[in-house]
Write an enzyme that holds these catalytic residues in place. Structure first.
Site, PDB file in Angstrom:
ATOM      1  N   TYR A 139     -63.257  -2.635  66.502  1.00 25.68           N
ATOM      2  CA  TYR A 139     -64.121  -3.041  67.615  1.00 25.68           C
ATOM      3  C   TYR A 139     -63.359  -2.961  68.933  1.00 25.68           C
ATOM      4  O   TYR A 139     -62.379  -3.682  69.155  1.00 25.68           O
ATOM      5  CB  TYR A 139     -64.714  -4.428  67.344  1.00 25.68           C
ATOM      6  CG  TYR A 139     -65.786  -4.300  66.287  1.00 25.68           C
ATOM      7  CD1 TYR A 139     -65.434  -4.038  64.957  1.00 25.68           C
ATOM      8  CD2 TYR A 139     -67.121  -4.329  66.612  1.00 25.68           C
ATOM      9  CE1 TYR A 139     -66.407  -3.832  63.999  1.00 25.68           C
ATOM     10  CE2 TYR A 139     -68.104  -4.137  65.652  1.00 25.68           C
ATOM     11  CZ  TYR A 139     -67.738  -3.879  64.347  1.00 25.68           C
ATOM     12  OH  TYR A 139     -68.703  -3.665  63.396  1.00 25.68           O
ATOM     13  N   LYS A 192     -60.132   1.080  52.227  1.00 21.89           N
ATOM     14  CA  LYS A 192     -60.029   2.541  52.220  1.00 21.89           C
ATOM     15  C   LYS A 192     -58.537   2.888  52.282  1.00 21.89           C
ATOM     16  O   LYS A 192     -58.094   3.739  53.075  1.00 21.89           O
ATOM     17  CB  LYS A 192     -60.818   3.110  53.414  1.00 21.89           C
ATOM     18  CG  LYS A 192     -61.022   4.612  53.434  1.00 21.89           C
ATOM     19  CD  LYS A 192     -62.024   5.105  52.414  1.00 21.89           C
ATOM     20  CE  LYS A 192     -62.158   6.615  52.473  1.00 21.89           C
ATOM     21  NZ  LYS A 192     -62.981   7.165  51.367  1.00 21.89           N
ATOM     22  N   ASP A 225     -66.437   3.583  49.878  1.00 17.92           N
ATOM     23  CA  ASP A 225     -67.517   4.529  49.559  1.00 17.92           C
ATOM     24  C   ASP A 225     -68.085   4.246  48.158  1.00 17.92           C
ATOM     25  O   ASP A 225     -69.309   4.247  47.955  1.00 17.92           O
ATOM     26  CB  ASP A 225     -67.067   5.989  49.700  1.00 17.92           C
ATOM     27  CG  ASP A 225     -65.630   6.225  49.274  1.00 17.92           C
ATOM     28  OD1 ASP A 225     -64.794   5.332  49.470  1.00 17.92           O
ATOM     29  OD2 ASP A 225     -65.337   7.299  48.724  1.00 17.92           O
ATOM     30  N   ASP A 249     -69.517  -5.125  58.378  1.00 17.77           N
ATOM     31  CA  ASP A 249     -70.746  -5.048  59.161  1.00 17.77           C
ATOM     32  C   ASP A 249     -71.746  -4.134  58.459  1.00 17.77           C
ATOM     33  O   ASP A 249     -72.921  -4.480  58.269  1.00 17.77           O
ATOM     34  CB  ASP A 249     -70.403  -4.516  60.556  1.00 17.77           C
ATOM     35  CG  ASP A 249     -71.561  -4.644  61.519  1.00 17.77           C
ATOM     36  OD1 ASP A 249     -72.441  -5.493  61.276  1.00 17.77           O
ATOM     37  OD2 ASP A 249     -71.586  -3.897  62.516  1.00 17.77           O
ATOM     38  N   ASP A 253     -75.381  -5.239  55.991  1.00 21.20           N
ATOM     39  CA  ASP A 253     -76.768  -4.817  56.238  1.00 21.20           C
ATOM     40  C   ASP A 253     -77.338  -4.177  54.978  1.00 21.20           C
ATOM     41  O   ASP A 253     -78.489  -4.416  54.600  1.00 21.20           O
ATOM     42  CB  ASP A 253     -76.839  -3.793  57.383  1.00 21.20           C
ATOM     43  CG  ASP A 253     -77.036  -4.465  58.740  1.00 21.20           C
ATOM     44  OD1 ASP A 253     -76.611  -5.633  58.875  1.00 21.20           O
ATOM     45  OD2 ASP A 253     -77.593  -3.830  59.656  1.00 21.20           O
TER      46      ASP A 253
END
Ligand code: ATP
Length: 365
Positions: A139, A192, A225, A249, A253
Protein backbone atom coordinates in the site's frame (compact mmCIF):
# COMPACT_ATOMS: atom_id res chain seq x y z
CA UNK A 1 -13.32 -9.19 36.32
CA UNK A 2 -13.18 -5.37 36.45
CA UNK A 3 -16.57 -3.80 35.93
CA UNK A 4 -16.23 -0.32 34.49
CA UNK A 5 -19.76 -0.29 33.14
CA UNK A 6 -20.58 3.06 34.68
CA UNK A 7 -18.01 4.69 32.38
CA UNK A 8 -19.67 5.75 29.12
CA UNK A 9 -18.41 4.15 25.93
CA UNK A 10 -17.55 6.89 23.46
CA UNK A 11 -17.86 5.83 19.85
CA UNK A 12 -17.03 8.17 16.99
CA UNK A 13 -19.26 7.56 13.95
CA UNK A 14 -17.97 8.49 10.50
CA UNK A 15 -20.64 7.68 7.93
CA UNK A 16 -18.48 8.01 4.80
CA UNK A 17 -19.58 8.14 1.16
CA UNK A 18 -21.82 6.23 -1.28
CA UNK A 19 -23.95 3.76 0.69
CA UNK A 20 -22.10 4.83 3.86
CA UNK A 21 -24.81 7.12 5.32
CA UNK A 22 -27.55 4.51 4.72
CA UNK A 23 -25.74 1.52 6.22
CA UNK A 24 -24.42 3.65 9.09
CA UNK A 25 -27.94 4.84 9.98
CA UNK A 26 -29.16 1.22 10.01
CA UNK A 27 -26.19 0.22 12.18
CA UNK A 28 -26.89 3.02 14.65
CA UNK A 29 -30.51 1.86 14.95
CA UNK A 30 -29.22 -1.57 16.02
CA UNK A 31 -26.59 -0.11 18.37
CA UNK A 32 -29.21 2.08 20.06
CA UNK A 33 -31.39 -1.00 20.59
CA UNK A 34 -28.41 -2.88 22.08
CA UNK A 35 -27.70 0.16 24.26
CA UNK A 36 -31.28 0.14 25.59
CA UNK A 37 -31.33 -3.60 26.25
CA UNK A 38 -27.87 -3.99 27.79
CA UNK A 39 -27.50 -0.46 29.27
CA UNK A 40 -24.14 -0.03 27.61
CA UNK A 41 -23.87 3.71 28.13
CA UNK A 42 -22.98 4.33 24.49
CA UNK A 43 -22.15 7.90 23.55
CA UNK A 44 -22.32 8.10 19.76
CA UNK A 45 -20.65 11.17 18.23
CA UNK A 46 -20.99 11.83 14.51
CA UNK A 47 -17.82 13.18 12.89
CA UNK A 48 -17.82 14.29 9.23
CA UNK A 49 -15.30 12.78 6.82
CA UNK A 50 -15.21 12.01 3.09
CA UNK A 51 -16.90 14.09 0.41
CA UNK A 52 -19.19 15.76 3.00
CA UNK A 53 -16.16 17.01 4.97
CA UNK A 54 -14.43 18.06 1.74
CA UNK A 55 -17.40 20.30 0.94
CA UNK A 56 -17.61 21.93 4.38
CA UNK A 57 -14.01 21.77 5.69
CA UNK A 58 -11.89 21.40 2.54
CA UNK A 59 -10.52 17.99 3.56
CA UNK A 60 -11.83 14.40 3.39
CA UNK A 61 -10.15 13.61 6.72
CA UNK A 62 -9.84 16.80 8.80
CA UNK A 63 -7.18 16.68 11.55
CA UNK A 64 -9.97 17.11 14.12
CA UNK A 65 -11.55 13.86 12.88
CA UNK A 66 -8.29 11.96 13.47
CA UNK A 67 -8.00 13.53 16.94
CA UNK A 68 -11.61 12.53 17.74
CA UNK A 69 -10.89 8.94 16.61
CA UNK A 70 -7.78 8.79 18.81
CA UNK A 71 -9.66 10.11 21.83
CA UNK A 72 -12.65 7.74 21.43
CA UNK A 73 -13.07 4.22 22.78
CA UNK A 74 -13.83 3.01 19.28
CA UNK A 75 -14.70 4.14 15.76
CA UNK A 76 -17.43 3.15 13.32
CA UNK A 77 -16.35 3.99 9.80
CA UNK A 78 -18.67 3.78 6.80
CA UNK A 79 -17.19 2.99 3.38
CA UNK A 80 -15.44 5.79 1.52
CA UNK A 81 -15.18 6.70 -2.20
CA UNK A 82 -11.51 7.61 -1.99
CA UNK A 83 -11.01 7.01 -5.71
CA UNK A 84 -13.20 10.09 -6.29
CA UNK A 85 -11.17 12.30 -3.92
CA UNK A 86 -8.91 15.06 -5.24
CA UNK A 87 -5.13 14.83 -4.73
CA UNK A 88 -3.84 15.25 -1.16
CA UNK A 89 -2.77 18.83 -1.84
CA UNK A 90 -6.42 19.65 -2.59
CA UNK A 91 -7.78 17.99 0.53
CA UNK A 92 -8.11 14.36 -0.54
CA UNK A 93 -6.91 11.92 2.15
CA UNK A 94 -8.06 8.32 2.30
CA UNK A 95 -9.76 8.07 5.74
CA UNK A 96 -9.52 4.30 5.78
CA UNK A 97 -5.77 4.02 5.12
CA UNK A 98 -4.90 7.11 7.13
CA UNK A 99 -6.82 6.00 10.24
CA UNK A 100 -5.30 2.52 10.03
CA UNK A 101 -1.84 4.12 9.93
CA UNK A 102 -2.38 6.85 12.51
CA UNK A 103 -4.15 4.60 15.04
CA UNK A 104 -1.73 1.73 14.27
CA UNK A 105 -4.62 -0.64 13.51
CA UNK A 106 -2.33 -3.45 12.42
CA UNK A 107 -4.79 -6.34 12.44
CA UNK A 108 -7.66 -6.41 9.97
CA UNK A 109 -9.92 -9.21 11.16
CA UNK A 110 -12.22 -10.27 8.32
CA UNK A 111 -14.67 -13.10 8.97
CA UNK A 112 -16.37 -14.87 6.07
CA UNK A 113 -19.35 -16.65 7.52
CA UNK A 114 -22.45 -18.14 5.94
CA UNK A 115 -25.39 -16.67 7.80
CA UNK A 116 -28.97 -17.53 8.55
CA UNK A 117 -29.04 -20.61 6.38
CA UNK A 118 -28.38 -18.46 3.28
CA UNK A 119 -26.51 -20.90 1.04
CA UNK A 120 -22.86 -20.26 0.19
CA UNK A 121 -22.14 -19.49 -3.49
CA UNK A 122 -20.23 -22.78 -3.70
CA UNK A 123 -19.21 -25.63 -1.43
CA UNK A 124 -20.29 -26.17 2.18
CA UNK A 125 -21.23 -23.40 4.68
CA UNK A 126 -18.21 -21.25 5.49
CA UNK A 127 -16.90 -20.03 8.85
CA UNK A 128 -13.38 -18.69 8.48
CA UNK A 129 -11.53 -15.52 9.48
CA UNK A 130 -8.89 -13.81 7.40
CA UNK A 131 -6.34 -12.02 9.59
CA UNK A 132 -4.82 -9.46 7.25
CA UNK A 133 -1.78 -7.34 8.06
CA UNK A 134 -2.99 -3.77 7.75
CA UNK A 135 -0.11 -1.31 8.06
CA UNK A 136 2.52 -2.31 5.49
CA UNK A 137 2.71 -4.46 2.33
CA UNK A 138 2.06 -3.01 -1.12
CA UNK A 139 0.00 0.00 0.00
CA UNK A 140 1.66 3.15 -1.30
CA UNK A 141 0.32 5.25 1.59
CA UNK A 142 1.75 2.87 4.21
CA UNK A 143 5.07 1.61 2.89
CA UNK A 144 7.24 4.74 3.27
CA UNK A 145 8.21 7.01 6.17
CA UNK A 146 8.30 9.98 3.80
CA UNK A 147 6.78 10.16 0.33
CA UNK A 148 4.70 7.68 -1.62
CA UNK A 149 5.49 4.00 -2.04
CA UNK A 150 4.75 4.40 -5.76
CA UNK A 151 6.89 6.53 -8.02
CA UNK A 152 7.93 7.05 -11.66
CA UNK A 153 11.66 7.49 -12.25
CA UNK A 154 10.89 8.06 -15.97
CA UNK A 155 7.69 8.64 -17.93
CA UNK A 156 7.69 4.97 -18.96
CA UNK A 157 8.68 3.29 -15.70
CA UNK A 158 6.45 2.95 -12.63
CA UNK A 159 7.72 1.31 -9.43
CA UNK A 160 6.01 0.24 -6.19
CA UNK A 161 7.73 -0.46 -2.90
CA UNK A 162 6.43 -3.32 -0.80
CA UNK A 163 7.28 -3.26 2.89
CA UNK A 164 7.43 -6.37 5.10
CA UNK A 165 8.90 -6.04 8.59
CA UNK A 166 9.75 -8.60 11.25
CA UNK A 167 7.81 -6.69 13.92
CA UNK A 168 4.76 -6.31 11.64
CA UNK A 169 4.79 -9.99 10.66
CA UNK A 170 5.26 -11.21 14.23
CA UNK A 171 2.40 -9.18 15.64
CA UNK A 172 -0.09 -10.20 12.94
CA UNK A 173 0.91 -13.85 13.37
CA UNK A 174 0.40 -13.54 17.13
CA UNK A 175 -3.08 -12.07 16.55
CA UNK A 176 -3.93 -14.99 14.23
CA UNK A 177 -2.77 -17.73 16.61
CA UNK A 178 -4.47 -16.11 19.61
CA UNK A 179 -7.71 -16.00 17.59
CA UNK A 180 -7.32 -19.62 16.43
CA UNK A 181 -6.98 -20.73 20.06
CA UNK A 182 -10.45 -19.29 20.71
CA UNK A 183 -11.88 -20.92 17.55
CA UNK A 184 -11.23 -24.33 15.91
CA UNK A 185 -7.46 -24.22 16.49
CA UNK A 186 -6.15 -24.06 12.90
CA UNK A 187 -4.01 -21.43 11.16
CA UNK A 188 -3.20 -21.32 7.44
CA UNK A 189 -0.46 -18.88 6.38
CA UNK A 190 -0.93 -17.66 2.80
CA UNK A 191 2.15 -16.41 0.96
CA UNK A 192 4.09 -16.21 -2.31
CA UNK A 193 7.54 -17.09 -0.95
CA UNK A 194 8.27 -19.19 -4.02
CA UNK A 195 8.62 -15.93 -6.02
CA UNK A 196 9.17 -13.21 -3.39
CA UNK A 197 11.74 -15.22 -1.48
CA UNK A 198 13.08 -12.38 0.64
CA UNK A 199 9.98 -10.44 1.71
CA UNK A 200 7.51 -13.33 1.81
CA UNK A 201 10.32 -15.44 3.23
CA UNK A 202 10.64 -13.03 6.17
CA UNK A 203 6.86 -13.10 6.68
CA UNK A 204 6.82 -16.91 6.74
CA UNK A 205 9.86 -17.10 9.04
CA UNK A 206 7.96 -14.95 11.55
CA UNK A 207 4.71 -16.92 11.29
CA UNK A 208 6.64 -20.19 11.81
CA UNK A 209 8.34 -18.75 14.91
CA UNK A 210 4.95 -17.84 16.38
CA UNK A 211 3.50 -21.24 15.35
CA UNK A 212 6.20 -22.93 17.44
CA UNK A 213 4.88 -21.08 20.51
CA UNK A 214 1.33 -22.40 19.91
CA UNK A 215 1.81 -26.19 19.66
CA UNK A 216 -1.91 -26.81 20.24
CA UNK A 217 -2.81 -24.89 17.06
CA UNK A 218 -2.53 -26.86 13.80
CA UNK A 219 -0.47 -24.94 11.25
CA UNK A 220 -0.21 -25.17 7.47
CA UNK A 221 0.99 -22.98 4.60
CA UNK A 222 -0.56 -22.33 1.18
CA UNK A 223 0.66 -20.35 -1.81
CA UNK A 224 -1.74 -17.49 -2.63
CA UNK A 225 -2.72 -18.71 -6.11
CA UNK A 226 -3.49 -22.22 -4.86
CA UNK A 227 -5.40 -20.71 -1.96
CA UNK A 228 -7.72 -18.83 -4.35
CA UNK A 229 -8.60 -22.15 -6.01
CA UNK A 230 -8.94 -23.98 -2.68
CA UNK A 231 -11.37 -21.37 -1.35
CA UNK A 232 -13.65 -21.81 -4.35
CA UNK A 233 -13.36 -25.61 -4.07
CA UNK A 234 -14.16 -25.77 -0.33
CA UNK A 235 -13.81 -22.69 1.87
CA UNK A 236 -15.31 -24.62 4.78
CA UNK A 237 -11.93 -26.36 5.19
CA UNK A 238 -10.32 -23.21 6.68
CA UNK A 239 -10.44 -21.66 10.15
CA UNK A 240 -7.99 -18.74 10.56
CA UNK A 241 -6.02 -17.52 7.54
CA UNK A 242 -3.10 -15.15 8.14
CA UNK A 243 -1.56 -13.18 5.30
CA UNK A 244 0.01 -9.93 4.15
CA UNK A 245 -1.97 -6.80 3.36
CA UNK A 246 -2.90 -7.03 -0.32
CA UNK A 247 -3.35 -10.81 -0.44
CA UNK A 248 -5.66 -10.46 2.58
CA UNK A 249 -7.67 -7.73 0.90
CA UNK A 250 -8.30 -9.76 -2.23
CA UNK A 251 -8.85 -13.13 -0.54
CA UNK A 252 -11.31 -11.69 1.96
CA UNK A 253 -13.61 -10.32 -0.77
CA UNK A 254 -13.47 -13.72 -2.45
CA UNK A 255 -14.19 -15.57 0.80
CA UNK A 256 -17.01 -13.18 1.78
CA UNK A 257 -18.75 -13.55 -1.56
CA UNK A 258 -18.39 -17.35 -1.42
CA UNK A 259 -19.92 -17.27 2.06
CA UNK A 260 -22.98 -15.41 0.77
CA UNK A 261 -22.51 -11.76 -0.17
CA UNK A 262 -20.09 -8.88 0.27
CA UNK A 263 -23.04 -7.22 1.98
CA UNK A 264 -22.61 -9.69 4.88
CA UNK A 265 -18.88 -9.06 5.23
CA UNK A 266 -18.01 -7.50 8.59
CA UNK A 267 -14.53 -6.51 9.70
CA UNK A 268 -12.62 -5.00 12.58
CA UNK A 269 -9.38 -3.05 12.36
CA UNK A 270 -7.63 -3.49 15.68
CA UNK A 271 -4.42 -2.28 17.29
CA UNK A 272 -3.33 -2.34 20.90
CA UNK A 273 -5.30 0.67 22.22
CA UNK A 274 -7.70 1.36 19.31
CA UNK A 275 -10.27 -0.46 17.19
CA UNK A 276 -12.36 0.57 14.22
CA UNK A 277 -15.40 -1.20 12.82
CA UNK A 278 -15.61 -1.12 9.04
CA UNK A 279 -17.44 -3.18 6.42
CA UNK A 280 -15.15 -5.11 4.10
CA UNK A 281 -16.69 -3.69 0.96
CA UNK A 282 -16.39 -0.27 -0.65
CA UNK A 283 -18.91 2.54 -1.03
CA UNK A 284 -20.92 0.75 -3.77
CA UNK A 285 -21.78 3.92 -5.74
CA UNK A 286 -23.90 1.79 -8.12
CA UNK A 287 -26.58 1.35 -5.44
CA UNK A 288 -26.00 4.47 -3.29
CA UNK A 289 -29.09 6.43 -2.23
CA UNK A 290 -31.50 3.66 -3.33
CA UNK A 291 -32.14 2.00 0.05
CA UNK A 292 -30.87 -1.25 -1.49
CA UNK A 293 -27.57 -1.80 0.37
CA UNK A 294 -27.25 -4.59 2.89
CA UNK A 295 -26.18 -3.06 6.23
CA UNK A 296 -25.42 -6.48 7.79
CA UNK A 297 -21.73 -5.89 7.01
CA UNK A 298 -21.47 -2.77 9.15
CA UNK A 299 -23.89 -4.05 11.81
CA UNK A 300 -21.69 -7.16 12.15
CA UNK A 301 -18.59 -4.95 12.29
CA UNK A 302 -20.14 -2.91 15.10
CA UNK A 303 -20.81 -6.18 16.97
CA UNK A 304 -17.13 -7.09 16.56
CA UNK A 305 -16.18 -3.70 18.02
CA UNK A 306 -18.42 -4.26 21.06
CA UNK A 307 -16.90 -7.72 21.58
CA UNK A 308 -13.37 -6.25 21.34
CA UNK A 309 -14.29 -3.50 23.85
CA UNK A 310 -15.85 -6.08 26.16
CA UNK A 311 -12.65 -8.10 26.23
CA UNK A 312 -10.49 -5.02 26.79
CA UNK A 313 -12.67 -3.56 29.52
CA UNK A 314 -13.60 -6.87 31.14
CA UNK A 315 -17.29 -6.04 30.69
CA UNK A 316 -19.54 -8.99 30.14
CA UNK A 317 -22.50 -6.90 29.01
CA UNK A 318 -20.55 -5.76 25.94
CA UNK A 319 -19.83 -9.39 25.01
CA UNK A 320 -23.50 -10.24 25.52
CA UNK A 321 -24.59 -7.25 23.41
CA UNK A 322 -22.24 -8.34 20.62
CA UNK A 323 -23.61 -11.89 20.74
CA UNK A 324 -27.21 -10.58 20.75
CA UNK A 325 -26.55 -8.49 17.62
CA UNK A 326 -25.00 -11.51 15.90
CA UNK A 327 -28.00 -13.61 16.87
CA UNK A 328 -30.49 -10.99 15.63
CA UNK A 329 -28.60 -10.73 12.31
CA UNK A 330 -28.65 -14.50 11.96
CA UNK A 331 -32.41 -14.65 12.57
CA UNK A 332 -33.17 -11.74 10.21
CA UNK A 333 -31.21 -13.31 7.36
CA UNK A 334 -32.82 -16.69 8.02
CA UNK A 335 -36.18 -15.43 6.68
CA UNK A 336 -36.23 -14.85 2.91
CA UNK A 337 -38.84 -12.07 3.35
CA UNK A 338 -36.47 -10.17 5.67
CA UNK A 339 -33.47 -10.26 3.37
CA UNK A 340 -32.06 -7.34 1.37
CA UNK A 341 -31.91 -7.40 -2.48
CA UNK A 342 -28.27 -8.67 -2.65
CA UNK A 343 -29.60 -11.86 -1.00
CA UNK A 344 -32.69 -11.93 -3.24
CA UNK A 345 -34.96 -10.38 -0.58
CA UNK A 346 -37.38 -7.41 -0.62
CA UNK A 347 -36.25 -5.35 2.42
CA UNK A 348 -34.55 -1.97 2.09
CA UNK A 349 -31.51 -0.92 4.13
CA UNK A 350 -33.55 0.99 6.70
CA UNK A 351 -36.20 -1.70 7.13
CA UNK A 352 -33.54 -4.39 7.56
CA UNK A 353 -31.80 -2.33 10.28
CA UNK A 354 -35.17 -1.82 12.01
CA UNK A 355 -35.89 -5.56 11.76
CA UNK A 356 -32.55 -6.51 13.37
CA UNK A 357 -33.11 -3.92 16.13
CA UNK A 358 -36.64 -5.24 16.77
CA UNK A 359 -35.43 -8.87 16.91
CA UNK A 360 -32.75 -7.89 19.41
CA UNK A 361 -35.26 -6.09 21.65
CA UNK A 362 -37.82 -8.91 21.36
CA UNK A 363 -35.22 -11.50 22.42
CA UNK A 364 -34.51 -9.50 25.57
CA UNK A 365 -38.16 -9.41 26.72
P1 ATP B 1 -15.44 1.40 -4.17
O1 ATP B 1 -14.91 2.16 -5.34
O2 ATP B 1 -15.83 2.29 -3.03
O3 ATP B 1 -14.55 0.24 -3.74
P2 ATP B 1 -17.03 -0.49 -5.69
O4 ATP B 1 -18.47 -0.51 -6.13
O5 ATP B 1 -15.98 -0.54 -6.71
O6 ATP B 1 -16.82 0.74 -4.69
P3 ATP B 1 -17.67 -2.28 -3.63
O7 ATP B 1 -18.34 -1.16 -2.95
O8 ATP B 1 -16.84 -3.20 -2.80
O9 ATP B 1 -16.76 -1.78 -4.76
O10 ATP B 1 -18.81 -3.10 -4.37
C1 ATP B 1 -18.60 -4.22 -5.21
C2 ATP B 1 -19.98 -4.76 -5.61
O11 ATP B 1 -20.64 -5.28 -4.45
C3 ATP B 1 -20.90 -3.70 -6.18
O12 ATP B 1 -21.70 -4.25 -7.21
C4 ATP B 1 -21.79 -3.30 -5.02
O13 ATP B 1 -23.05 -2.84 -5.38
C5 ATP B 1 -21.88 -4.60 -4.21
N1 ATP B 1 -21.97 -4.28 -2.78
C6 ATP B 1 -20.99 -3.80 -2.01
N2 ATP B 1 -21.43 -3.60 -0.76
C7 ATP B 1 -22.73 -3.96 -0.73
C8 ATP B 1 -23.74 -3.98 0.28
N3 ATP B 1 -23.50 -3.58 1.52
N4 ATP B 1 -24.97 -4.40 -0.06
C9 ATP B 1 -25.24 -4.83 -1.30
N5 ATP B 1 -24.34 -4.84 -2.30
C10 ATP B 1 -23.09 -4.41 -2.03
Amino acid sequence: MTNTSSTPIRLVVMEGDGIGPEITAATLAVLRAADRVFRLGLKLSPVAIGLAALRTQGNTLPDAAVAAAKAADGVILGPVSHNDYPPAAQGGRNPSGELRRQLDLFANIRPAKSRGGFPPRCGAPVDLVIVRENTEGFYADRSMFLGSGEFMPTADLALSVRKITRAGSLRIAEAAFALAQRRRGEVTAVHKANVLRVSEGLFLECVRAVAARFPAVRYEEKIIDAMAALLVRDASAFDVVVTTNMFGDILSDLAAEIAGSLGLAASLNAGAPHALAQAQHGSAPDIAGQDRANPASLIGSAAMLLAWLGERRGEDRLARAAAAIEDALERAIAKPEWRTPDLGGPLGTKAFGARVAALLEEAAR
